[in-house]
Design a protein around this motif. Structure first.
Motif, PDB file in Angstrom:
ATOM      1  N   UNK A 158     -10.582 -25.642   7.950  1.00  0.00           N
ATOM      2  CA  UNK A 158     -11.049 -26.333   6.753  1.00  0.00           C
ATOM      3  C   UNK A 158     -11.357 -25.319   5.644  1.00  0.00           C
ATOM      4  N   UNK A 159     -12.041 -24.247   6.015  1.00  0.00           N
ATOM      5  CA  UNK A 159     -12.353 -23.202   5.032  1.00  0.00           C
ATOM      6  C   UNK A 159     -11.080 -22.522   4.526  1.00  0.00           C
ATOM      7  N   UNK A 160     -10.130 -22.328   5.415  1.00  0.00           N
ATOM      8  CA  UNK A 160      -8.841 -21.737   5.021  1.00  0.00           C
ATOM      9  C   UNK A 160      -8.157 -22.610   3.972  1.00  0.00           C
ATOM     10  N   UNK A 161      -8.187 -23.922   4.195  1.00  0.00           N
ATOM     11  CA  UNK A 161      -7.559 -24.837   3.237  1.00  0.00           C
ATOM     12  C   UNK A 161      -8.199 -24.685   1.863  1.00  0.00           C
ATOM     13  N   UNK A 162      -9.523 -24.604   1.825  1.00  0.00           N
ATOM     14  CA  UNK A 162     -10.213 -24.456   0.540  1.00  0.00           C
ATOM     15  C   UNK A 162      -9.829 -23.157  -0.160  1.00  0.00           C
ATOM     16  N   UNK A 163      -9.682 -22.087   0.597  1.00  0.00           N
ATOM     17  CA  UNK A 163      -9.329 -20.797   0.006  1.00  0.00           C
ATOM     18  C   UNK A 163      -7.893 -20.761  -0.492  1.00  0.00           C
ATOM     19  N   UNK A 164      -6.987 -21.366   0.239  1.00  0.00           N
ATOM     20  CA  UNK A 164      -5.563 -21.277  -0.071  1.00  0.00           C
ATOM     21  C   UNK A 164      -5.065 -22.356  -1.036  1.00  0.00           C
ATOM     22  N   UNK A 165      -5.825 -23.389  -1.239  1.00  0.00           N
ATOM     23  CA  UNK A 165      -5.337 -24.547  -1.998  1.00  0.00           C
ATOM     24  C   UNK A 165      -6.349 -24.969  -3.055  1.00  0.00           C
ATOM     25  N   UNK A 166      -6.432 -24.201  -4.083  1.00  0.00           N
ATOM     26  CA  UNK A 166      -7.414 -24.481  -5.145  1.00  0.00           C
ATOM     27  C   UNK A 166      -7.161 -25.821  -5.833  1.00  0.00           C
ATOM     28  N   UNK A 167      -5.918 -26.291  -5.799  1.00  0.00           N
ATOM     29  CA  UNK A 167      -5.588 -27.575  -6.410  1.00  0.00           C
ATOM     30  C   UNK A 167      -5.067 -28.574  -5.373  1.00  0.00           C
ATOM     31  N   UNK A 168      -5.378 -28.362  -4.103  1.00  0.00           N
ATOM     32  CA  UNK A 168      -4.867 -29.225  -3.032  1.00  0.00           C
ATOM     33  C   UNK A 168      -5.367 -30.655  -3.140  1.00  0.00           C
ATOM     34  N   UNK A 169      -4.555 -31.583  -2.695  1.00  0.00           N
ATOM     35  CA  UNK A 169      -4.923 -32.997  -2.834  1.00  0.00           C
ATOM     36  C   UNK A 169      -5.998 -33.435  -1.841  1.00  0.00           C
ATOM     37  N   UNK A 170      -6.291 -32.598  -0.857  1.00  0.00           N
ATOM     38  CA  UNK A 170      -7.289 -32.969   0.149  1.00  0.00           C
ATOM     39  C   UNK A 170      -8.608 -32.211  -0.027  1.00  0.00           C
ATOM     40  N   UNK A 171      -8.802 -31.573  -1.176  1.00  0.00           N
ATOM     41  CA  UNK A 171     -10.000 -30.755  -1.399  1.00  0.00           C
ATOM     42  C   UNK A 171     -11.297 -31.525  -1.148  1.00  0.00           C
ATOM     43  N   UNK A 172     -11.400 -32.695  -1.725  1.00  0.00           N
ATOM     44  CA  UNK A 172     -12.635 -33.472  -1.578  1.00  0.00           C
ATOM     45  C   UNK A 172     -12.880 -33.859  -0.122  1.00  0.00           C
ATOM     46  N   UNK A 173     -11.814 -34.230   0.570  1.00  0.00           N
ATOM     47  CA  UNK A 173     -11.954 -34.624   1.976  1.00  0.00           C
ATOM     48  C   UNK A 173     -12.383 -33.442   2.840  1.00  0.00           C
ATOM     49  N   UNK A 174     -11.803 -32.287   2.578  1.00  0.00           N
ATOM     50  CA  UNK A 174     -12.146 -31.080   3.329  1.00  0.00           C
ATOM     51  C   UNK A 174     -13.602 -30.694   3.058  1.00  0.00           C
ATOM     52  N   UNK A 175     -14.003 -30.726   1.791  1.00  0.00           N
ATOM     53  CA  UNK A 175     -15.387 -30.397   1.443  1.00  0.00           C
ATOM     54  C   UNK A 175     -16.355 -31.364   2.131  1.00  0.00           C
ATOM     55  N   UNK A 176     -16.008 -32.626   2.162  1.00  0.00           N
ATOM     56  CA  UNK A 176     -16.845 -33.622   2.813  1.00  0.00           C
ATOM     57  C   UNK A 176     -17.000 -33.335   4.304  1.00  0.00           C
ATOM     58  N   UNK A 177     -15.902 -32.960   4.952  1.00  0.00           N
ATOM     59  CA  UNK A 177     -15.965 -32.622   6.383  1.00  0.00           C
ATOM     60  C   UNK A 177     -16.852 -31.403   6.620  1.00  0.00           C
ATOM     61  N   UNK A 178     -16.741 -30.425   5.740  1.00  0.00           N
ATOM     62  CA  UNK A 178     -17.554 -29.220   5.883  1.00  0.00           C
ATOM     63  C   UNK A 178     -19.047 -29.513   5.661  1.00  0.00           C
TER      64      UNK A 178
END
Length: 181
Positions: A158-178
């Protein structure tokens, strides 16, 4: 008999599924032999084999008995072996189907090593293009993110996704999971 089962429609199976479960639970070795024979000798396209795997899981995989354990192990092996091809070919139905089963049944990844491998090989689905959030890929990604969030080992991804995808479509979902961790 397993080949006959796979030829039946889902509606036909509803009426006889208990009968097949009882038979195979008392003849587990026959089931294993027929299962191996079918999946090792059938010359079907991989996407058609996916349907067979799903059908067998739906019939026999929901319990905590020996057949269910065997089926889960085979499904995970098949998935891990084929997910990179599913991703390359963007076989959204296959990806969604497996992720959905894994999402609904936590018994698939009791082995933490398999869970981490699953996280690693599945991660690239988050990078696939989606037309809208109701597509098979988007739903699979949302469920994958939930699976990541449900395991301590998933936090890294999840943290990797946030670092690698600053404009990713799942940012909010990943942040919520974290945040829920």
């Amino acid at each position: 008999m397993l080949k006959e089962i796979l030829k039946k429609t889902n509606d036909e199976l509803v009426n006889v599924s208990d009968q097949y479960r009882k038979y195979y639970n008392s003849n587990i070795e026959n089931f294993k032999i027929e299962y191996e024979d079918h999946f090792n000798t059938t010359k079907k396209d991989t996407s058609l084999l996916v349907i067979d795997y799903i059908k067998i899981y739906q019939l026999f995989g929901y319990n905590e008995d020996e057949i269910s354990f065997f089926i889960r192990k085979k499904l995970v092996s098949f998935y891990l072996l084929n997910i990179s091809n599913f991703i390359k070919k963007e076989e959204s139905f296959a990806i969604y189907s497996f992720i959905d089963i894994f999402y609904c049944d936590p018994l698939f990844f009791e082995n933490k090593e398999d869970l981490v491998i699953f996280f690693e090989v599945t991660y690239p689905i988050l990078l696939l293009e989606t037309e809208d959030m109701s597509s098979f890929i988007a739903i699979a990604c949302m469920r994958y993110i939930a699976i990541l969030g449900s395991a301590k080992e998933g936090k890294i991804f999840l943290e990797r996704y946030l670092q690698e995808n600053k404009d990713g479509i799942y940012l909010e979902d990943v942040k919520e999971e974290l945040e829920d961790k």
